[in-house]
Enzyme design. Structure first.
Site, PDB file in Angstrom:
ATOM      1  N   ARG A   9       0.823  -1.258  -0.031  1.00 38.11           N
ATOM      2  CA  ARG A   9       0.056   0.045  -0.214  1.00 38.11           C
ATOM      3  C   ARG A   9       0.758   1.190  -0.036  1.00 38.11           C
ATOM      4  O   ARG A   9       1.934   1.016   0.493  1.00 38.11           O
ATOM      5  CB  ARG A   9      -0.822  -0.033   1.085  1.00 38.11           C
ATOM      6  CG  ARG A   9      -2.023  -1.040   1.191  1.00 38.11           C
ATOM      7  CD  ARG A   9      -3.075  -0.912   2.494  1.00 38.11           C
ATOM      8  NE  ARG A   9      -2.089  -0.651   3.772  1.00 38.11           N
ATOM      9  CZ  ARG A   9      -2.321  -0.041   4.649  1.00 38.11           C
ATOM     10  NH1 ARG A   9      -3.386   0.732   4.422  1.00 38.11           N
ATOM     11  NH2 ARG A   9      -1.686   0.189   5.358  1.00 38.11           N
ATOM     12  N   SER A  62       8.132  -5.503   6.531  1.00 36.98           N
ATOM     13  CA  SER A  62       7.829  -6.407   7.700  1.00 36.98           C
ATOM     14  C   SER A  62       8.567  -7.657   7.846  1.00 36.98           C
ATOM     15  O   SER A  62       8.256  -8.809   7.846  1.00 36.98           O
ATOM     16  CB  SER A  62       6.436  -6.907   7.701  1.00 36.98           C
ATOM     17  OG  SER A  62       5.596  -5.968   6.820  1.00 36.98           O
ATOM     18  N   ASP A 121       6.973  -3.293  10.459  1.00 38.04           N
ATOM     19  CA  ASP A 121       5.424  -2.935  10.791  1.00 38.04           C
ATOM     20  C   ASP A 121       5.066  -3.150  12.146  1.00 38.04           C
ATOM     21  O   ASP A 121       4.303  -2.047  12.638  1.00 38.04           O
ATOM     22  CB  ASP A 121       4.715  -4.170  10.047  1.00 38.04           C
ATOM     23  CG  ASP A 121       4.918  -5.518  10.446  1.00 38.04           C
ATOM     24  OD1 ASP A 121       5.958  -5.730  11.068  1.00 38.04           O
ATOM     25  OD2 ASP A 121       4.182  -6.348   9.903  1.00 38.04           O
TER      26      ASP A 121
END
Ligand code: ADP
Ligand code: MG
Length: 481
Positions: A78, A152, A221
């Site tokens: 995203r 992440s 993350d």
């Protein structure tokens, strides 16, 4: 019947092996605390990497301006922009765009150029995202756009804006669209493992697009989630991800990190990315199913805690148990349903919908067994047994997650009644969607801590914290502030 009796005996054995009485969870929490100390003492001192993140300024809520984030490394990719209006106005406006990565970039045959291609692809999408910006988003004259990059996977950082990959987690090789993202990382591994700086590569790709944008922060993350939580609540001191994988981060005193020889930051604090998915303890209730899952995984011996807890594995554990019941107790008839032998075919969302089935005849269980595994004509007793197994696996995962959290509280001396809030920001699809997991986690936390202490330990759902958190870290560490 004899079949059912045999099946019951097997389930009973699993139940006993998966038991997590409070005394055991306390031992797990103690081990977590001990490993945290060991990981902070020396590089490589523990299975817990306890990574220094170089995030020593968490958002205060006073941040102002336009910032970007890029969230890569989960099941989606995203881009986010956020206009921050300072203490009074908070988040003025926020927009996100989800981009799916074309499969050819993920499974290309020439490994060498994959990262390059992926980063070029991302940079192109960023350019598009910025070109479509409305006037509500304002960048002051002469100022370069700043972006926080959420990644992440474990990264060794030497500053806030640089880092090299340590290892790939969550990876497995199954050719199915839902898994293609992970498949990509297995391939990209080959081109990234030489210690390339993730940020430098992305910045180069951005430059190739002629974009006036710079990656100023690289965050895990968990760290993004911590920052996102802290922005809204000053008492957020830790964060946990419960999604495809699992991990935790927390705020440590900078002088309590013996392995760190750098200057102490002004704030006196440092966010630590624990990489707790790799935690292991002799007190973990491991079964034959866990051992074989681990042995057949792409990273045997690693991420043991994660393999008991996270969304990537829970459905697979269930499949392994059902396969055993099919083979040894003919639970689904005389032949073993062929689909049941396919690794990772049963996903955690399938498991969740069976587990939450409240219909008297367990219709959702019947339909998942049919749709996913092509198992038909199950009896109600059999379906009840499936739900029972879901419950055993989920309870164990949720309770162990709670024990991990208590380990952090113990390490910080916050497990014995400070009468001060200690908020843990939690995010991830498992926590968000698997209601019974979440409820069990919250209940177990209170059980381990006791209601008195537990009343000050608060779990909040930091929805999408990791994305906006990266933008907030870019803001609180802006070159212009
Ligand atoms: P990631 O961890 O990859 O960044 P998410 O936080 O969105 O992504 O988590 C996705 C994971 O959450 C999935 O892999 C799955 O295990 C779990 N999940 C998603 N939806 C559900 C659901 N409805 N029920 C249970 N688990 C779910
Ligand atoms: Mg994620």
């Amino acid at each position: 019947s004899g079949r059912l009796a045999r099946a019951r005996a097997i389930v009973k054995e699993i139940e006993e092996k998966c038991e997590t009485p409070i005394a055991k969870l306390q031992l797990v929490a103690d081990d977590m605390m001990a490993e945290m100390h060991a990981g902070l003492a020396d590089e490589g001192g523990s299975k817990l990497k306890m990574l220094i993140t170089y995030v020593n300024n968490l958002p205060t809520g006073h941040e102002k301006g336009l910032f970007y984030a890029l969230d890569l490394g989960g099941t989606n990719f995203r881009v986010i922009r956020v206009q921050l209006g300072g203490k009074e106005q908070g988040v003025v406006k926020q927009e996100a765009e989800e981009v799916s990565i074309p499969p050819h970039l993920m499974v290309g045959s020439s490994h060498v150029c994959e990262t390059l291609e992926l980063f070029d692809f991302i940079a192109k999408r960023l350019a598009k995202f910025i070109a479509s910006e409305s006037e509500e988003f304002k960048l002051p004259e002469g100022r370069q756009r700043e972006l926080g990059f959420t990644f992440s996977f474990p990264v060794r950082q030497i500053s806030l804006a640089s880092g090299t990959l340590i290892k790939w987690t969550k990876g497995f090789s199954i050719e199915e669209t839902v898994h293609s993202f992970h498949l990509f990382f297995i391939n990209a591994h080959i081109s990234l493992q030489v210690g390339e700086d993730v940020v430098a590569e992305l910045n180069k790709a951005i430059e190739r697009q002629g974009l006036d944008l710079h990656v100023t922060a690289l965050v895990n993350d968990t760290v993004g989630t911590l920052a996102g939580g802290r922005y809204y609540d000053n008492d957020v001191h830790a964060s946990v991800i419960l999604g495809t994988g699992t991990n935790a981060a927390y705020v440590e005193r900078a002088d309590a990190i013996p392995k760190w020889h750098g200057l102490l930051p002004k704030s006196g604090e440092m966010v630590i990315n624990m990489e707790w998915g790799n935690f292991v303890s002799s007190h973990l209730p491991l079964t034959e199913y866990d051992l074989s899952l681990d042995a057949e995984s792409l990273n045997p011996g690693e991420q043991i805690f994660e393999k008991l807890i996270s969304g990537m594995y829970l459905g697979e554990i269930l499949r392994r148990v059902l396969l055993k019941l099919a083979k040894e107790a003919s639970l689904f008839g005389d032949i073993v349903p062929p689909k049941l032998s396919i690794p990772f075919i049963l996903r955690t969302p399938h498991m969740s919908s069976m587990h939450h089935d409240t219909s008297s005849d367990l219709r959702a269980v019947a339909s998942k067994l049919k749709d996913v595994l092509e198992i038909t004509n199950t009896t109600l007793k059999t379906r009840k047994m499936v739900v029972e197994i879901c419950d055993i696996i989920i309870k164990r995962g949720a309770r162990l997650s709670a024990a991990g959290m208590v380990g952090i509280l113990k390490k910080q001396g916050r497990d014995s009644g400070e009468k001060q809030r200690f908020v843990i920001a939690v995010d991830g699809g498992l926590f968000e969607h698997y209601t019974l997991f979440r409820e069990c986690l919250e209940g177990s936390l209170a059980e381990i801590l006791g209601t008195e202490v537990a009343s000050f330990v608060i779990i909040t759902h930091a929805n999408d914290g990791s994305g906006i958190g990266a933008a907030l870290i870019a803001a609180s560490n802006s070159q212009y502030s």
